[in-house]
Design a protein around this motif. Structure first.
Motif, PDB file in Angstrom:
ATOM      1  N   VAL A 109      42.576  92.570 -12.566  1.00 41.59           N
ATOM      2  CA  VAL A 109      42.682  92.548 -11.113  1.00 41.59           C
ATOM      3  C   VAL A 109      41.463  92.811 -10.749  1.00 41.59           C
ATOM      4  N   LEU A 110      40.892  93.793 -11.037  1.00 43.15           N
ATOM      5  CA  LEU A 110      39.562  94.223 -10.493  1.00 43.15           C
ATOM      6  C   LEU A 110      38.376  93.197 -10.822  1.00 43.15           C
ATOM      7  N   ALA A 111      38.583  92.263 -11.831  1.00 41.82           N
ATOM      8  CA  ALA A 111      37.547  90.857 -11.988  1.00 41.82           C
ATOM      9  C   ALA A 111      38.235  89.747 -11.076  1.00 41.82           C
ATOM     10  N   GLY A 112      39.217  89.868 -10.251  1.00 40.67           N
ATOM     11  CA  GLY A 112      39.645  88.915  -9.428  1.00 40.67           C
ATOM     12  C   GLY A 112      40.696  88.037  -9.939  1.00 40.67           C
ATOM     13  N   THR A 113      41.451  88.523 -11.051  1.00 39.11           N
ATOM     14  CA  THR A 113      42.345  87.659 -11.627  1.00 39.11           C
ATOM     15  C   THR A 113      43.699  88.185 -11.062  1.00 39.11           C
ATOM     16  N   ARG A 114      44.500  87.119 -10.970  1.00 34.02           N
ATOM     17  CA  ARG A 114      45.930  87.420 -10.394  1.00 34.02           C
ATOM     18  C   ARG A 114      46.914  86.852 -11.508  1.00 34.02           C
ATOM     19  N   TYR A 115      47.878  87.684 -11.876  1.00 39.01           N
ATOM     20  CA  TYR A 115      49.060  87.331 -12.915  1.00 39.01           C
ATOM     21  C   TYR A 115      50.366  87.062 -12.226  1.00 39.01           C
ATOM     22  N   VAL A 116      50.675  85.635 -12.507  1.00 36.74           N
ATOM     23  CA  VAL A 116      51.898  85.064 -11.771  1.00 36.74           C
ATOM     24  C   VAL A 116      53.045  84.873 -12.717  1.00 36.74           C
ATOM     25  N   THR A 117      54.279  84.995 -12.140  1.00 31.90           N
ATOM     26  CA  THR A 117      55.563  84.748 -13.152  1.00 31.90           C
ATOM     27  C   THR A 117      56.377  83.876 -11.883  1.00 31.90           C
ATOM     28  N   ASP A 118      56.779  82.745 -12.463  1.00 34.07           N
ATOM     29  CA  ASP A 118      57.417  81.868 -11.586  1.00 34.07           C
ATOM     30  C   ASP A 118      58.944  82.189 -12.105  1.00 34.07           C
ATOM     31  N   LEU A 119      59.795  82.711 -11.285  1.00 34.45           N
ATOM     32  CA  LEU A 119      61.274  82.892 -11.358  1.00 34.45           C
ATOM     33  C   LEU A 119      62.145  81.818 -11.236  1.00 34.45           C
ATOM     34  N   GLY A 120      61.678  80.863 -10.786  1.00 37.76           N
ATOM     35  CA  GLY A 120      62.592  79.650 -10.457  1.00 37.76           C
ATOM     36  C   GLY A 120      62.682  79.309  -8.686  1.00 37.76           C
ATOM     37  N   VAL A 121      63.361  78.380  -8.345  1.00 39.99           N
ATOM     38  CA  VAL A 121      63.313  77.892  -6.819  1.00 39.99           C
ATOM     39  C   VAL A 121      64.751  78.500  -6.499  1.00 39.99           C
ATOM     40  N   PHE A 122      64.758  79.435  -5.615  1.00 45.18           N
ATOM     41  CA  PHE A 122      65.852  79.822  -4.949  1.00 45.18           C
ATOM     42  C   PHE A 122      66.692  78.800  -4.041  1.00 45.18           C
ATOM     43  N   ALA A 123      65.877  78.111  -3.184  1.00 42.71           N
ATOM     44  CA  ALA A 123      66.478  77.171  -2.221  1.00 42.71           C
ATOM     45  C   ALA A 123      65.012  76.385  -1.958  1.00 42.71           C
ATOM     46  N   THR A 124      65.360  75.147  -1.048  1.00 40.12           N
ATOM     47  CA  THR A 124      64.294  74.108  -1.140  1.00 40.12           C
ATOM     48  C   THR A 124      62.998  74.931  -0.388  1.00 40.12           C
TER      49      THR A 124
END
Length: 558
Positions: A55-70
C-alpha cells in the motif's frame, strides 16, 4: 497505482469469523478457548500488516465478492485509508484479548464464551468496514457490526443493560437507515457507489440539491456512531458493558467505524473539492466544534470514571471529524492521525478504569483519593494517556492536535482553532484532578470536587448530560452512584468498597493486579508515547501521508 486481485482481504475478515464456532465449541475449556482467540487475533494482524509495504508503494488489493444487483458489486479493497483503520483494530484486538482474560476471570464473569465469540464477530465486521470498496459493502458490514456488538453491550443481562442495548440498537440502526438512504441517492445520481479517490465523477454536478441531501443523510448516519451531538446519548449509556467492551466501543471498532465512514464520505465519495463546492464543510466543522467543546464541559461534572471517559470520547471523536471538515492538508493529517492516537490513549484509559474496578471495586472519581498508592503502575499509565489526550508534547495527542490547529489557522478558521485549544484546556481540567488526587491526596484528606458535589453538579438536580433524575430503586445514593448501572456500579454480587481508612501501599513490580491486566495497559501506554515521539516509525503517519498526497486539497473554508 496498481491493483492486485487477491483473496487476502477476505481472509482478514474470515479469520475471526471462522474463530467464532471454534470459540463456542471450546466453551468448557477456557484455556483452549482463549488460545483460539489469540491465534485468530495474531493471524488477522499478520494478514493486515502484510499489506503495509504494498500500500505504501501504491498497490491496492482487491477481492470481488460478486454482483449484488445490477451495477452494484460487493467487493473489498485494501487502500491506505482502509489499512489505517484495519491496522489499528487488528493491533488493539490482540491487546484487548489479553486484557479480557484478566478482567473476565478476575470478576468471575458469566457467559465468557459468548463474550469472546461476540468479540471475534465484532472484529470481523470491523475489518469488513475498513476494507469495503463501495458504500453498499460498507453499509452491510456497518450493520453487521451493530448486531455483533449488541450482545457485548447487554452482557450483564440486567434491566439497565437491556435498556442500554435497546437504545444502542435504536440509534445505530436509525443511523444505518440514513446511510442506506444516502447510498441509494448516490447510486441514483451517478450509477455507482464505488469509492473513488477525489470523489465520484459527476456527483456534485448532476443535481446539487440531491447531492446535498445525500451528504446530510450519510454524514448523519455515520455521525450516530461517531457520537456527533445531538446523536451521542447512546454512548454514555452503553457504559453498562464490561470495561473491555467499553474499550472496544470507544477505541477500536464502533465509534471509529463512524468517523471512518465520514472520512470515506469526504475523501472518496464527494472528494474535498466536491464537499467545498456544495458548501457542506462549514456546517460539518461547526457541528464537530460544538460537540468537542460541549462534551468536554459535560465531562467535567461526571463523577463516574467510565462516564467521564465516555464524554471525553464524544469530544475526541469530533477532533477527527473537524480535521476532515476543514479540507486542509495539515487538518486532514491531524484528523486522520488522531484515529490511532486516540485509539491507543483511550484504550489505555479504559483498561486502567477496568483494572481499578477489578482490584478495588471503585468506580467513582470522588472515591479514588490516594489510589496511586494501591495501583501505582495503573495510575501512572492513566496519567500518561490523560496527558496525551490533553495534547501534552511528546505524547500521541500532541502531534495530531498540532496538525489540527495549524490546519484550522491555514483555512482562516480561527474560531475552530480556538475551539480546539479550549477543549485542550478542558481536557486538563477533567483529567488532572483524577491524577492529582490519586498520587497527592488520601481518603482522609482530600479536596472537595465542587463540579461534582455541588447540588447543580453531578450529584442530584438536573442532569445536563441528557439523563434524568431517578427515583425508587434507581435513585442515586450519597456517593453519586446510580444503583444498577455498570458504568458506575460493581457487577452483580460485588460490594462497593469504602476506602475511608486508606489504601494499602503496593510496589511498582506488578503486585497491584494480574499481568493479564497490567501488560496490556503498559502496551497501549507505550504506544501512546511512540506515536507522540516517532509517529513515522509506527507506520501510521506514513499511511496517512499516502492518503493525503493523493488528494486535491482546499484551503479556503471561510
Amino acid at each position: 497505482m496498481s491493483e492486485v486481485d487477491t483473496l487476502l482481504p477476505l481472509a482478514a475478515i474470515l479469520v475471526s469469523a471462522l474463530a467464532i464456532p471454534v470459540i463456542l465449541a471450546l466453551g468448557k475449556r477456557p484455556n483452549l478457548r482463549e488460545g483460539a482467540t489469540f491465534v485468530a487475533a495474531f493471524l488477522k494482524f499478520a494478514i493486515v500488516a502484510s499489506f503495509v509495504p504494498g500500500v505504501l508503494a501504491g498497490t491496492r488489493y482487491v477481492t470481488d465478492l460478486g454482483v449484488f444487483a445490477t451495477g452494484i458489486e460487493l467487493s473489498l479493497r485494501v487502500d491506505a485509508l482502509g489499512l489505517l483503520f484495519a491496522l489499528l483494530a487488528s493491533t488493539l484486538w490482540i491487546v484487548a484479548s489479553v486484557y479480557s482474560i484478566g478482567y473476565m476471570r478476575g470478576l468471575s464473569e458469566h457467559t465468557q464464551t459468548r463474550y469472546f465469540a461476540a468479540f471475534a464477530a465484532s472484529l470481523a465486521a470491523t475489518i469488513g468496514v475498513a476494507f469495503s470498496a463501495n458504500l453498499l459493502t460498507l453499509f452491510l458490514f456497518y450493520e453487521l457490526l451493530t448486531v455483533a456488538t449488541y450482545p457485548l453491550v447487554t452482557h450483564d443481562e440486567t434491566p439497565e443493560a437491556r435498556a442500554a442495548g435497546r437504545k444502542y440498537l435504536a440509534y445505530t440502526f436509525g443511523g444505518g437507515v440514513a446511510v442506506l438512504g444516502g447510498t441509494a441517492l448516490i447510486f441514483w445520481l451517478t450509477g455507482t457507489t464505488a469509492f473513488t479517490p477525489g470523489g465520484i465523477a459527476g456527483l456534485v454536478s448532476q443535481d446539487p440539491t440531491v447531492a446535498r441531501l445525500a451528504f446530510v443523510l450519510l454524514a448523519g448516519g455515520f455521525g450516530v456512531k461517531a457520537a456527533l451531538m445531538p446523536m451521542h446519548s447512546w454512548l454514555p449509556d452503553a457504559m453498562v458493558a464490561p470495561t473491555p467492551v467499553s474499550g472496544l466501543l470507544h477505541a477500536v471498532a464502533v465509534v471509529k467505524s463512524g468517523v471512518f465512514g465520514i472520512a470515506r464520505l469526504v475523501l472518496d465519495v464527494y472528494g474535498t473539492d466536491g464537499v467545498a463546492e456544495l458548501g457542506m464543510s462549514l456546517p460539518l466543522a461547526a457541528i464537530a466544534a460544538f460537540t468537542l467543546v460541549a462534551a468536554s464541559i459535560i465531562a467535567l461534572r461526571q463523577d463516574n470514571l467510565k462516564r467521564r471517559l465516555a464524554y471525553s470520547t464524544i469530544s475526541q471523536l469530533s477532533y477527527i471529524v473537524l480535521g476532515l471538515a476543514l479540507l486542509d492538508e495539515y487538518a486532514l493529517i491531524g484528523g486522520l492521525l488522531h484515529i490511532p492516537a486516540h485509539g491507543f490513549m483511550k484504550l489505555t484509559l479504559f483498561l486502567c478504569a477496568g483494572a481499578i474496578h477489578v482490584e478495588t471495586h471503585t468506580d467513582n472519581i470522588s472515591e479514588m483519593a490516594g489510589i496511586g498508592r494501591r495501583m501505582p503502575i495503573t495510575m501512572a499509565a492513566f496519567a500518561i494517556a490523560a496527558a496525551g489526550m490533553a495534547g501534552i508534547p511528546l505524547l500521541a495527542g500532541f502531534v495530531s492536535k498540532w496538525y489540527l490547529v495549524i490546519g484550522a489557522v491555514n483555512t482562516g478558521g480561527t474560531i475552530f482553532a480556538g475551539a480546539l485549544l479550549l477543549s485542550g484546556i478542558l481536557n486538563i481540567a477533567y483529567f488532572w484532578p483524577i491524577v492529582y488526587q490519586a498520587f497527592f491526596e488520601s481518603p482522609e484528606q482530600h479536596d472537595d470536587k465542587p463540579l461534582i458535589e455541588h447540588p447543580r453538579g453531578g450529584r442530584g438536580g438536573v442532569r445536563l448530560d441528557g439523563g434524568e433524575e431517578r427515583d425508587g430503586s434507581d435513585s442515586e445514593d450519597d456517593t453519586g452512584q446510580v444503583d444498577g448501572q455498570d458504568g458506575g456500579r460493581a457487577h452483580a454480587g460485588e460490594e462497593h468498597h469504602d476506602h475511608g481508612t486508606g489504601w494499602e501501599r503496593r510496589d511498582w513490580f506488578g503486585s497491584e493486579a494480574s499481568w493479564f491486566v497490567l501488560a496490556p495497559i503498559l502496551a497501549t501506554a507505550t504506544g501512546s508515547i511512540l506515536i507522540g515521539v516517532a509517529p513515522s516509525i509506527v507506520v501510521f503517519l506514513e499511511i496517512i501521508e499516502e492518503i493525503v498526497d493523493a488528494l486535491p486539497l482546499v484551503v479556503s473554508l471561510l
